[in-house]
Design an enzyme around this catalytic site. Structure first.
Site, PDB file in Angstrom:
ATOM      1  N   HIS A 105      -9.702  -0.754  -1.702  1.00  0.00           N
ATOM      2  CA  HIS A 105     -10.198  -0.386  -0.378  1.00  0.00           C
ATOM      3  C   HIS A 105     -11.538   0.351  -0.434  1.00  0.00           C
ATOM      4  O   HIS A 105     -12.126   0.616   0.603  1.00  0.00           O
ATOM      5  CB  HIS A 105      -9.179   0.440   0.412  1.00  0.00           C
ATOM      6  N   CYS A 142      -5.240  -7.315  -3.183  1.00  0.00           N
ATOM      7  CA  CYS A 142      -5.630  -6.958  -1.829  1.00  0.00           C
ATOM      8  C   CYS A 142      -6.352  -8.148  -1.210  1.00  0.00           C
ATOM      9  O   CYS A 142      -6.872  -9.010  -1.917  1.00  0.00           O
ATOM     10  CB  CYS A 142      -6.544  -5.734  -1.866  1.00  0.00           C
ATOM     11  N   HIS A 143      -6.404  -8.175   0.108  1.00  0.00           N
ATOM     12  CA  HIS A 143      -7.070  -9.278   0.802  1.00  0.00           C
ATOM     13  C   HIS A 143      -8.574  -9.067   0.924  1.00  0.00           C
ATOM     14  O   HIS A 143      -9.312  -9.976   1.256  1.00  0.00           O
ATOM     15  CB  HIS A 143      -6.512  -9.445   2.228  1.00  0.00           C
ATOM     16  N   ASN A 195       0.836  -1.200   0.000  1.00  0.00           N
ATOM     17  CA  ASN A 195       0.000   0.000   0.000  1.00  0.00           C
ATOM     18  C   ASN A 195       0.875   1.256   0.000  1.00  0.00           C
ATOM     19  O   ASN A 195       2.016   1.198   0.448  1.00  0.00           O
ATOM     20  CB  ASN A 195      -0.895   0.005   1.249  1.00  0.00           C
TER      21      ASN A 195
END
Length: 440
Positions: free
Chosen positions: A205, A173-174, A152
């Site tokens: 996000h 991303c998770h 990030n």
């Protein structure tokens, strides 16, 4: 032999997950694993843990080598097929501390500060030069490799590499793969998990759960909206900001409430201090996590290694599934961060967006989404403005773009005036020293 390089291998837990996953994947079990870091101690610790996993679950079929320091970076990358990036430039001390403490002097409070806001801007500007070095080395010694970026601020870093290098790159991303599952579990709707159908698109996000249907095709949002509103009204919990998103904007999004609390001008407000408690917002959350992780690392390391008996089962991280799809040609769907180029029609072409992508032996193939709901695109744009201006600063080395990125950051602009924003940026640049030498 397939070669997988892990940049920032001193991130031991994450390296264990990604490379352990590779050792659980038949198509990748005989790979050469190259571990690269600039921290000798953490690199050695990761090697010990990965050697144990390789022995215990993979019959030592993988070859694991370590590469320490910039002088060995090209050797690590040479002839790589896949490069996983998980670096953190400047670490908790001094850089994360600086990113929180100086803004706090100006009355600007943050929760995570790694994706947007003044903390995200500073993190991007000290990380981009390092990643640019990776890209130039890769263009020379492994130009066909697929670069998997986990670091990030995702959209800024991935967008920069995609626009200013020739390396095939996807940001990962998770939060995408656990978004709808987590939401349904929080709302007591576990019976809708199996066979559900979803569509997620937006930016990292802040990818929007645009559609969620049960196996029969019934829209789950009407029930979700009722339960989310009731839960926020009746109890304190850790996802109140995103549930308020559902009320105000009609959709849930991918990353946690502690993250999203600082991506907009709505919740962390000096004039409304009661909102911090009302929405259960954990100010200074990331430094708190860092302090705990640093304090607990030695015992955590011993617990992970378990006297050499460490085992591993494949996680939900995308990396091994992407590599498997590229190697075997068997397609796999991910939520990936890619340059927009018309994929989301009401966001800019040079924005880095998060959309469904099909991965096969042709690489990462993004899917066209169309238009986002107007309010969702508008929320994304407030973040994209800052992302694109930060990238512009990194390209031009012009400090005025840093000021503009901060002035257009929704949370920063809601709290501070232009003069304070300039002064805060100047103070941060000065405090970061050599990490920001391009702007001194």
């Amino acid at each position: 032999m397939i070669k997988i390089v892990f940049m920032g291998a001193g991130s031991t837990v994450f390296a264990r997950n990604v490379l352990g996953d590779c050792m659980c994947t038949p198509a990748l079990q005989e790979s050469e694993l190259a571990l690269y870091d600039i921290d000798a101690k953490r690199l050695a610790e990761s090697k010990i843990i990965l050697d144990a996993i390789n022995k215990n679950i993979n019959h030592s079929r993988a070859s694991i080598k370590t590469y320490l320091g910039i002088e060995n970076r090209k050797a690590a990358l040479k002839e790589a097929d896949f490069v996983v990036n998980a670096i953190q430039v400047g670490g908790y001390d001094p850089c994360t501390i600086t990113d929180f403490e100086i803004p706090k002097k100006y009355g600007l409070r943050q929760t995570i500060a790694d994706t947007l806001g003044i903390g995200g801007i500073m993190r991007a500007l000290r990380t981009i030069p390092v990643m640019e070095g990776f890209a130039r080395d890769m263009e020379e010694v492994c130009p066909e490799a697929l670069f998997l970026n986990y670091t990030n601020p995702m959209a800024m870093l991935t967008g920069y590499i995609q626009r200013y290098s020739t390396i095939q790159t996807v940001g990962l991303c998770h939060s995408v793969q656990v978004c709808s599952e987590g939401l349904l579990k929080k709302l007591g709707m576990e019976d809708k998990l199996e066979g559900r159908k979803e569509l997620i698109a937006g930016i990292n996000h802040m990818g929007w759960l645009l559609e969620l249907k049960d196996r029969a095709g019934n829209d789950l949002y009407p029930e979700i909206k009722k339960r989310a509103a009731r839960k926020n009204a009746e109890e304190k919990h850790d996802d109140m900001v995103r549930f308020d998103y559902i009320r105000n904007f009609g959709y849930y999004c991918t990353e946690s409430s502690e993250h999203n609390a600082e991506y907009n001008p709505l919740y962390i407000k000096t004039r409304y201090p009661e909102m911090i408690e009302k929405f259960n917002i954990p100010l200074d959350e990331y430094p708190r996590r860092c302090i705990n992780q640093i304090a607990d690392w030695e015992s955590e390391k011993e617990r992970i290694l378990d006297k050499g008996n460490i085992m591993h089962t494949r996680s939900h991280e995308y990396a091994s599934y992407i590599m498997e799809a590229v190697v075997t040609g068997n397609p796999y769907k991910i939520g990936g961060n890619v340059l927009n180029k018309g994929l989301i029609e009401n966001l800019p072409a040079d924005a880095c967006v998060e959309v469904p992508c099909l991965v096969d032996n042709r690489g990462v193939n993004p899917c066209h989404v169309g238009r986002l709901p107007v309010q969702c695109a508008a929320m994304n744009m407030t973040n994209i403005n800052t992302q694109l201006l930060t990238i512009e600063a990194a390209v031009t080395k012009d400090r005025s773009y840093i000021y503009q990125a901060a002035m257009l950051d929704p949370h920063t602009a809601a709290e501070l005036n232009p003069e304070d924003i300039r002064n805060m940026c100047d103070e941060l640049i000065e405090a970061h020293g050599d990490y920001m030498k391009d702007y001194q």
